[in-house]
Motif scaffolding. Sequence first.
Motif, PDB file in Angstrom:
ATOM      1  N   ASP A  58      78.180  82.378  78.806  1.00 14.90           N
ATOM      2  CA  ASP A  58      78.494  81.037  78.295  1.00 14.90           C
ATOM      3  C   ASP A  58      77.767  79.961  79.093  1.00 14.90           C
ATOM      4  N   VAL A  59      77.754  80.105  80.420  1.00 16.05           N
ATOM      5  CA  VAL A  59      77.068  79.119  81.266  1.00 16.05           C
ATOM      6  C   VAL A  59      75.583  79.080  80.939  1.00 16.05           C
ATOM      7  N   ALA A  60      74.969  80.249  80.807  1.00 16.04           N
ATOM      8  CA  ALA A  60      73.537  80.321  80.526  1.00 16.04           C
ATOM      9  C   ALA A  60      73.201  79.711  79.165  1.00 16.04           C
ATOM     10  N   ILE A  61      73.988  80.048  78.141  1.00 12.76           N
ATOM     11  CA  ILE A  61      73.722  79.544  76.793  1.00 12.76           C
ATOM     12  C   ILE A  61      73.922  78.036  76.730  1.00 12.76           C
ATOM     13  N   ASN A  62      74.973  77.538  77.363  1.00 12.03           N
ATOM     14  CA  ASN A  62      75.206  76.090  77.365  1.00 12.03           C
ATOM     15  C   ASN A  62      74.085  75.348  78.089  1.00 12.03           C
ATOM     16  N   HIS A  63      73.589  75.936  79.166  1.00 10.31           N
ATOM     17  CA  HIS A  63      72.484  75.317  79.902  1.00 10.31           C
ATOM     18  C   HIS A  63      71.235  75.259  79.021  1.00 10.31           C
ATOM     19  N   LEU A  64      70.935  76.347  78.325  1.00 10.44           N
ATOM     20  CA  LEU A  64      69.776  76.351  77.430  1.00 10.44           C
ATOM     21  C   LEU A  64      69.952  75.347  76.293  1.00 10.44           C
ATOM     22  N   HIS A  65      71.163  75.272  75.762  1.00  8.12           N
ATOM     23  CA  HIS A  65      71.414  74.370  74.635  1.00  8.12           C
ATOM     24  C   HIS A  65      71.247  72.907  75.055  1.00  8.12           C
ATOM     25  N   GLU A  66      71.732  72.570  76.223  1.00  2.00           N
ATOM     26  CA  GLU A  66      71.620  71.194  76.702  1.00  2.00           C
ATOM     27  C   GLU A  66      70.166  70.796  76.942  1.00  2.00           C
ATOM     28  N   ARG A  67      69.331  71.767  77.264  1.00  2.00           N
ATOM     29  CA  ARG A  67      67.918  71.482  77.570  1.00  2.00           C
ATOM     30  C   ARG A  67      66.983  72.069  76.519  1.00  2.00           C
ATOM     31  N   ARG A  68      67.489  72.226  75.306  1.00  2.00           N
ATOM     32  CA  ARG A  68      66.709  72.909  74.265  1.00  2.00           C
ATOM     33  C   ARG A  68      65.425  72.169  73.897  1.00  2.00           C
ATOM     34  N   PHE A  69      65.424  70.848  74.037  1.00  5.50           N
ATOM     35  CA  PHE A  69      64.225  70.096  73.664  1.00  5.50           C
ATOM     36  C   PHE A  69      63.165  70.127  74.763  1.00  5.50           C
ATOM     37  N   GLN A  70      63.495  70.730  75.899  1.00  6.60           N
ATOM     38  CA  GLN A  70      62.495  70.900  76.958  1.00  6.60           C
ATOM     39  C   GLN A  70      61.683  72.176  76.748  1.00  6.60           C
ATOM     40  N   HIS A  71      62.081  72.984  75.771  1.00  6.07           N
ATOM     41  CA  HIS A  71      61.421  74.259  75.530  1.00  6.07           C
ATOM     42  C   HIS A  71      60.813  74.281  74.133  1.00  6.07           C
ATOM     43  N   LYS A  72      59.733  75.010  73.990  1.00  5.63           N
ATOM     44  CA  LYS A  72      59.126  75.197  72.677  1.00  5.63           C
ATOM     45  C   LYS A  72      60.103  75.985  71.793  1.00  5.63           C
ATOM     46  N   ALA A  92      66.274  75.768  66.188  1.00  9.11           N
ATOM     47  CA  ALA A  92      64.977  76.132  66.769  1.00  9.11           C
ATOM     48  C   ALA A  92      64.000  76.549  65.671  1.00  9.11           C
ATOM     49  N   PHE A  93      64.498  77.262  64.665  1.00 12.30           N
ATOM     50  CA  PHE A  93      63.623  77.664  63.557  1.00 12.30           C
ATOM     51  C   PHE A  93      63.162  76.436  62.775  1.00 12.30           C
ATOM     52  N   ARG A  94      64.041  75.452  62.591  1.00 13.45           N
ATOM     53  CA  ARG A  94      63.638  74.210  61.915  1.00 13.45           C
ATOM     54  C   ARG A  94      62.479  73.561  62.643  1.00 13.45           C
ATOM     55  N   ARG A  95      62.571  73.516  63.959  1.00 12.36           N
ATOM     56  CA  ARG A  95      61.496  72.909  64.750  1.00 12.36           C
ATOM     57  C   ARG A  95      60.223  73.746  64.684  1.00 12.36           C
ATOM     58  N   LEU A  96      60.377  75.060  64.631  1.00 19.87           N
ATOM     59  CA  LEU A  96      59.210  75.937  64.578  1.00 19.87           C
ATOM     60  C   LEU A  96      58.363  75.661  63.341  1.00 19.87           C
ATOM     61  N   VAL A  97      59.020  75.362  62.220  1.00 22.14           N
ATOM     62  CA  VAL A  97      58.309  75.148  60.960  1.00 22.14           C
ATOM     63  C   VAL A  97      57.342  73.964  61.064  1.00 22.14           C
ATOM     64  N   GLU A  98      57.593  73.051  61.978  1.00 24.67           N
ATOM     65  CA  GLU A  98      56.715  71.896  62.136  1.00 24.67           C
ATOM     66  C   GLU A  98      55.426  72.254  62.887  1.00 24.67           C
ATOM     67  N   PHE A  99      55.368  73.439  63.482  1.00 27.30           N
ATOM     68  CA  PHE A  99      54.184  73.855  64.239  1.00 27.30           C
ATOM     69  C   PHE A  99      53.138  74.459  63.298  1.00 27.30           C
ATOM     70  N   ARG A 100      51.872  74.272  63.663  1.00 26.26           N
ATOM     71  CA  ARG A 100      50.808  74.973  62.967  1.00 26.26           C
ATOM     72  C   ARG A 100      50.777  76.420  63.434  1.00 26.26           C
ATOM     73  N   ILE A 101      50.420  77.324  62.543  1.00 26.17           N
ATOM     74  CA  ILE A 101      50.432  78.752  62.864  1.00 26.17           C
ATOM     75  C   ILE A 101      49.542  79.037  64.064  1.00 26.17           C
ATOM     76  N   ARG A 102      48.374  78.409  64.111  1.00 21.52           N
ATOM     77  CA  ARG A 102      47.429  78.712  65.189  1.00 21.52           C
ATOM     78  C   ARG A 102      47.880  78.195  66.551  1.00 21.52           C
ATOM     79  N   ASP A 103      48.913  77.340  66.583  1.00 18.46           N
ATOM     80  CA  ASP A 103      49.394  76.804  67.863  1.00 18.46           C
ATOM     81  C   ASP A 103      50.433  77.707  68.529  1.00 18.46           C
TER      82      ASP A 103
END
Length: 257
Positions: A58-72, A92-103
């Motif tokens: 729970d601690v690890a997941i909450n930490h990742l969630h709070e800083r999710r915009f710091q990660h691709k 995260a999948f919603r954000r992924l769709v905004e990326f170009r495939i080659r990136d």
Amino acid sequence: MEGSSDDHPIIIPELSMNMFELFLSVAYNSWKPEGPTHDDVLDLLRFSNKFMSQKARDVAINHLHERRFQHKPYELLALCLEFSISKFFVPAFRRLVEFRIRDIPGPVRRRLGFEVWNAFVDLKELLDEHNRIVACEEPPIVTHSPYCTDNTACFIDWRQLWWNSMACFLLDGRNPQKFHEAIERFQELGPEIGRVNPECWKMLLQTVKNATAFCLAFDLVEETAQQLSAALITEPAPMLTKAELDTLGLPSHEEIL
């Protein structure tokens, strides 16, 4: 004898010193001033998987969630798949769709797996096709304003206005605009609408802002993400708390450790 004293600790090969220190930080809620690093969070996830520590997870997941915009987003998706985390898979999948495939780096593509990568590529193709359709087919004028004195001229210029502006915004080869960005630029064309009646322009602009056609793309992304999450991620069953273990007369995971 292992465990008899500090000089003879119990050796657990899978448990690094850092993992154990992180576990103590979780157990006693006592962290170093700078808090856990990203590598620490990954160690906590590995620890929770190996030793069934719900609190560490729970601690690890909450930490990742709070800083999710710091990660691709593709990094977060890979973690979701590796550690069975559903909490931020869909956003995260919603954000992924905004990326170009080659990136997206090759090694990450492999970590995402065939199902996610194939769904992502198929979705990008569908969204590109939908984008072109929206760009080429202006919203129809269902009815003209009573103040419109030349319906034919209004219709012709509306169609031309859409192609010369909105289509260009959406299909710009160097800098294609997202739907909401294109709409913002489109509504700034007020003084440049040609023979489109101002009252008709207001009604048409409201139709565009309602984004009925654009919402179809959002719904498709959301549905795809939800289906992938349901099919690929199974959260581990809730681990018993210390109080529940005490009730059953069983030692807790922490006591075993």
